[in-house]
Design a protein around this motif. Structure first.
Motif, PDB file in Angstrom:
ATOM      1  N   ILE A 164       0.847  -1.203   0.000  1.00  0.00           N
ATOM      2  CA  ILE A 164       0.000   0.000   0.000  1.00  0.00           C
ATOM      3  C   ILE A 164       0.881   1.252   0.000  1.00  0.00           C
ATOM      4  O   ILE A 164       0.646   2.194  -0.756  1.00  0.00           O
ATOM      5  CB  ILE A 164      -0.950   0.025   1.223  1.00  0.00           C
ATOM      6  CG1 ILE A 164      -1.889  -1.177   1.172  1.00  0.00           C
ATOM      7  CG2 ILE A 164      -1.731   1.332   1.280  1.00  0.00           C
ATOM      8  CD1 ILE A 164      -2.810  -1.323   2.379  1.00  0.00           C
ATOM      9  N   ALA A 165       1.947   1.232   0.829  1.00  0.00           N
ATOM     10  CA  ALA A 165       2.853   2.390   0.894  1.00  0.00           C
ATOM     11  C   ALA A 165       3.499   2.638  -0.473  1.00  0.00           C
ATOM     12  O   ALA A 165       3.641   3.790  -0.910  1.00  0.00           O
ATOM     13  CB  ALA A 165       3.921   2.169   1.959  1.00  0.00           C
ATOM     14  N   GLU A 166       3.878   1.554  -1.141  1.00  0.00           N
ATOM     15  CA  GLU A 166       4.499   1.695  -2.471  1.00  0.00           C
ATOM     16  C   GLU A 166       3.506   2.240  -3.487  1.00  0.00           C
ATOM     17  O   GLU A 166       3.824   3.154  -4.257  1.00  0.00           O
ATOM     18  CB  GLU A 166       5.028   0.334  -2.942  1.00  0.00           C
ATOM     19  CG  GLU A 166       6.434   0.042  -2.408  1.00  0.00           C
ATOM     20  CD  GLU A 166       6.766  -1.442  -2.481  1.00  0.00           C
ATOM     21  OE1 GLU A 166       7.626  -1.872  -1.704  1.00  0.00           O
ATOM     22  OE2 GLU A 166       6.123  -2.160  -3.290  1.00  0.00           O
ATOM     23  N   GLU A 167       2.294   1.681  -3.468  1.00  0.00           N
ATOM     24  CA  GLU A 167       1.269   2.129  -4.425  1.00  0.00           C
ATOM     25  C   GLU A 167       0.948   3.607  -4.246  1.00  0.00           C
ATOM     26  O   GLU A 167       0.788   4.345  -5.210  1.00  0.00           O
ATOM     27  CB  GLU A 167      -0.012   1.304  -4.248  1.00  0.00           C
ATOM     28  CG  GLU A 167       0.079  -0.058  -4.933  1.00  0.00           C
ATOM     29  CD  GLU A 167      -1.044  -1.011  -4.482  1.00  0.00           C
ATOM     30  OE1 GLU A 167      -0.945  -2.191  -4.800  1.00  0.00           O
ATOM     31  OE2 GLU A 167      -1.990  -0.548  -3.793  1.00  0.00           O
ATOM     32  N   LYS A 168       0.873   4.030  -2.984  1.00  0.00           N
ATOM     33  CA  LYS A 168       0.545   5.444  -2.715  1.00  0.00           C
ATOM     34  C   LYS A 168       1.779   6.332  -2.856  1.00  0.00           C
ATOM     35  O   LYS A 168       1.660   7.560  -2.877  1.00  0.00           O
ATOM     36  CB  LYS A 168      -0.011   5.611  -1.290  1.00  0.00           C
ATOM     37  CG  LYS A 168      -1.177   4.712  -0.957  1.00  0.00           C
ATOM     38  CD  LYS A 168      -2.486   5.317  -1.405  1.00  0.00           C
ATOM     39  CE  LYS A 168      -3.665   4.466  -0.971  1.00  0.00           C
ATOM     40  NZ  LYS A 168      -4.855   4.646  -1.827  1.00  0.00           N
ATOM     41  N   GLY A 169       2.950   5.721  -2.883  1.00  0.00           N
ATOM     42  CA  GLY A 169       4.190   6.494  -3.009  1.00  0.00           C
ATOM     43  C   GLY A 169       4.449   7.404  -1.829  1.00  0.00           C
ATOM     44  O   GLY A 169       4.931   8.533  -1.985  1.00  0.00           O
ATOM     45  N   THR A 170       4.138   6.939  -0.604  1.00  0.00           N
ATOM     46  CA  THR A 170       4.290   7.816   0.569  1.00  0.00           C
ATOM     47  C   THR A 170       5.759   7.929   0.996  1.00  0.00           C
ATOM     48  O   THR A 170       6.551   7.013   0.806  1.00  0.00           O
ATOM     49  CB  THR A 170       3.453   7.284   1.756  1.00  0.00           C
ATOM     50  OG1 THR A 170       3.767   5.906   1.963  1.00  0.00           O
ATOM     51  CG2 THR A 170       1.977   7.419   1.475  1.00  0.00           C
ATOM     52  N   ASP A 171       6.085   9.083   1.604  1.00  0.00           N
ATOM     53  CA  ASP A 171       7.465   9.351   2.046  1.00  0.00           C
ATOM     54  C   ASP A 171       7.723   8.905   3.478  1.00  0.00           C
ATOM     55  O   ASP A 171       8.862   8.714   3.876  1.00  0.00           O
ATOM     56  CB  ASP A 171       7.743  10.866   1.997  1.00  0.00           C
ATOM     57  CG  ASP A 171       7.427  11.452   0.640  1.00  0.00           C
ATOM     58  OD1 ASP A 171       7.882  10.872  -0.362  1.00  0.00           O
ATOM     59  OD2 ASP A 171       6.713  12.481   0.580  1.00  0.00           O
ATOM     60  N   VAL A 172       6.655   8.826   4.264  1.00  0.00           N
ATOM     61  CA  VAL A 172       6.800   8.578   5.705  1.00  0.00           C
ATOM     62  C   VAL A 172       5.780   7.516   6.139  1.00  0.00           C
ATOM     63  O   VAL A 172       4.655   7.501   5.633  1.00  0.00           O
ATOM     64  CB  VAL A 172       6.504   9.881   6.512  1.00  0.00           C
ATOM     65  CG1 VAL A 172       6.733   9.665   8.008  1.00  0.00           C
ATOM     66  CG2 VAL A 172       7.356  11.041   5.999  1.00  0.00           C
ATOM     67  N   ILE A 173       6.188   6.650   7.074  1.00  0.00           N
ATOM     68  CA  ILE A 173       5.235   5.735   7.694  1.00  0.00           C
ATOM     69  C   ILE A 173       4.909   6.284   9.086  1.00  0.00           C
ATOM     70  O   ILE A 173       5.816   6.658   9.831  1.00  0.00           O
ATOM     71  CB  ILE A 173       5.837   4.311   7.843  1.00  0.00           C
ATOM     72  CG1 ILE A 173       6.225   3.720   6.482  1.00  0.00           C
ATOM     73  CG2 ILE A 173       4.877   3.389   8.596  1.00  0.00           C
ATOM     74  CD1 ILE A 173       5.076   3.424   5.557  1.00  0.00           C
ATOM     75  N   VAL A 174       3.625   6.352   9.405  1.00  0.00           N
ATOM     76  CA  VAL A 174       3.208   6.760  10.745  1.00  0.00           C
ATOM     77  C   VAL A 174       2.564   5.553  11.427  1.00  0.00           C
ATOM     78  O   VAL A 174       1.599   4.994  10.914  1.00  0.00           O
ATOM     79  CB  VAL A 174       2.205   7.937  10.694  1.00  0.00           C
ATOM     80  CG1 VAL A 174       1.660   8.242  12.093  1.00  0.00           C
ATOM     81  CG2 VAL A 174       2.856   9.179  10.099  1.00  0.00           C
ATOM     82  N   GLY A 175       3.121   5.147  12.556  1.00  0.00           N
ATOM     83  CA  GLY A 175       2.537   4.049  13.335  1.00  0.00           C
ATOM     84  C   GLY A 175       1.719   4.642  14.462  1.00  0.00           C
ATOM     85  O   GLY A 175       2.248   5.397  15.280  1.00  0.00           O
TER      86      GLY A 175
END
Ligand SMILES: [Zn+2]
Length: 379
Positions: A79-90
């Motif tokens: 999902i992170a790759e598909e959305k191309g996000t820069d940061v992960i928030v837990g």
């Protein structure tokens, strides 16, 4: 002697601090994937919307499946790759946060605990489980989280049992650090990440980490009870703030950079019994810390200080308090065996460890705890 100390780049704590989340995301990139239980994200969705708008960052949300498994990590990574996000928030509790760290795998990660129930958020490690909730493996990353963000308003709204469990986890930190120092054992901070340990060699703890570990116990004993009352009433008071910091920052830096010893190893051993699994990590650790004190023949004053405190906030002081109905020597021996496997931190105790001595310490602590409770209740 080689020594190491590690920490997150930033720790920030305050009322409604989540409203500043966008600022920290913005310092790392333009967009983030927020990983958390659906209910946890729902609870703070309003703040997420506001901070995204204020700081002009894009927030995507990914509801966490509930267990920190390799498959869940794969799914979220995709999902992170598909959305191309820069940061992960837990966001949320321990498992969602651990999963987010594995998804980020040493890249940009911001951790936003919604409870202060244990001391892992600041660390550079995570625990993976199998789909049927059994321990799978530890994961270590090249760095600690970029930001650990504690919104005390959100934390005070959570059931007080979480905060109390966090105090239980923190009770262990100083005693384990002390044992690690006495035995001159290695600390987790010496593990640069899962891959390079052999190349650099292990490391011992620093005075800095030892000081934080000492402080964590002092704060818990001094402010823990008042903080519990505040949390019972969903109030952000200075005592609650002190405990949120002690549970998360002081204890987090303390365990990772000053060392673990018998308490956490015996906690791992307890997984062979049925009852303790119904209790939070920190609740079990409160009891196993008491066991460590019995095992190391600690001063009476320390033992009764711990028992008094645990009773005052409702932490377990016996196996009965952890739903172990009947204490059988053979079963306790299995607990001790698991606690004493060669990789376990129990070997950081400053004396030789035997399975029998550990089993007897568990049974003795249980008996002392039950006896103590009975005497208190009959008063
Ligand atoms: Zn712990």
């Amino acid at each position: 002697m080689r020594k190491a100390f590690i920490s997150p780049s930033k720790y920030v704590q305050g009322e409604d601090e989540l409203l500043n989340l966008g600022f920290y995301i913005q310092s790392l990139g333009k967009s983030a994937l927020v990983i958390g239980n659906k209910e946890d994200i729902d609870r703070v969705q309003d703040k997420l919307d506001k901070t995204a708008e204020k700081f002009n960052v894009e927030l995507h949300r990914a509801d966490f499946g509930g267990e920190a498994t390799r498959d869940e990590v794969k799914r979220l990574k995709k999902i992170a790759e598909e959305k191309g996000t820069d940061v992960i928030v837990g966001l949320g509790g321990g498992k969602a946060i651990d999963t987010s760290k594995v998804v980020a795998d040493g890249h940009n990660v911001i951790v936003c605990p919604t409870i202060a129930a244990q001391d892992a958020p600041t660390s550079h490690s995570a625990v993976l489980y199998t789909a049927d909730h059994q321990f799978d493996d530890y994961a270590y990353f090249i760095k600690n989280p970029d930001v650990v963000l504690m919104d005390t308003t959100v934390i005070a709204q959570a059931p007080s049992r979480f905060l109390v469990a966090g105090m239980g986890d923190t009770l262990a930190t100083y005693y384990e650090a002390r044992a690690t120092r006495q035995s001159n054992s290695n600390v987790n901070a010496g593990l640069p990440n899962g891959y390079h340990t052999k190349a650099t060699g292990p490391a011992k703890g620093t005075n800095a980490a030892m000081t934080l570990a000492e402080k964590s116990l002092e704060v818990i004993l001094e402010k823990g009870y008042e903080a519990k009352i505040a949390a019972d009433n969903n109030l952000v008071t200075p005592a609650l703030e002190d405990i949120v910091e002690a549970n998360t920052l002081l204890s987090g830096l303390g365990f990772e950079s000053a060392g673990l010893a018998a308490s956490h190893a015996i906690y791992n051993g307890l997984t062979v019994l049925e009852g303790p699994g119904n209790y939070y990590h920190g609740e079990q650790v409160a009891f196993t810390t008491f066991v460590q004190l019995v095992l190391e023949n600690a001063p009476k004053s320390e033992i009764y200080e711990l028992l008094d405190f645990s009773m005052s906030v409702g932490l377990p002081i016996s196996l009965a308090d952890l739903d172990v109905k009947e204490v059988k020597y053979e079963e306790i021996l299995e607990v001790a065996k698991k606690a004493c496997i060669s990789e376990e931190s129990i070997h950081s105790m400053p004396f030789e460890i035997t399975v029998e001595a550990v089993a007897q310490a568990i049974i003795a602590a249980d008996a002392i705890g039950r006896d103590y409770k009975e005497k208190k209740q009959n008063k």
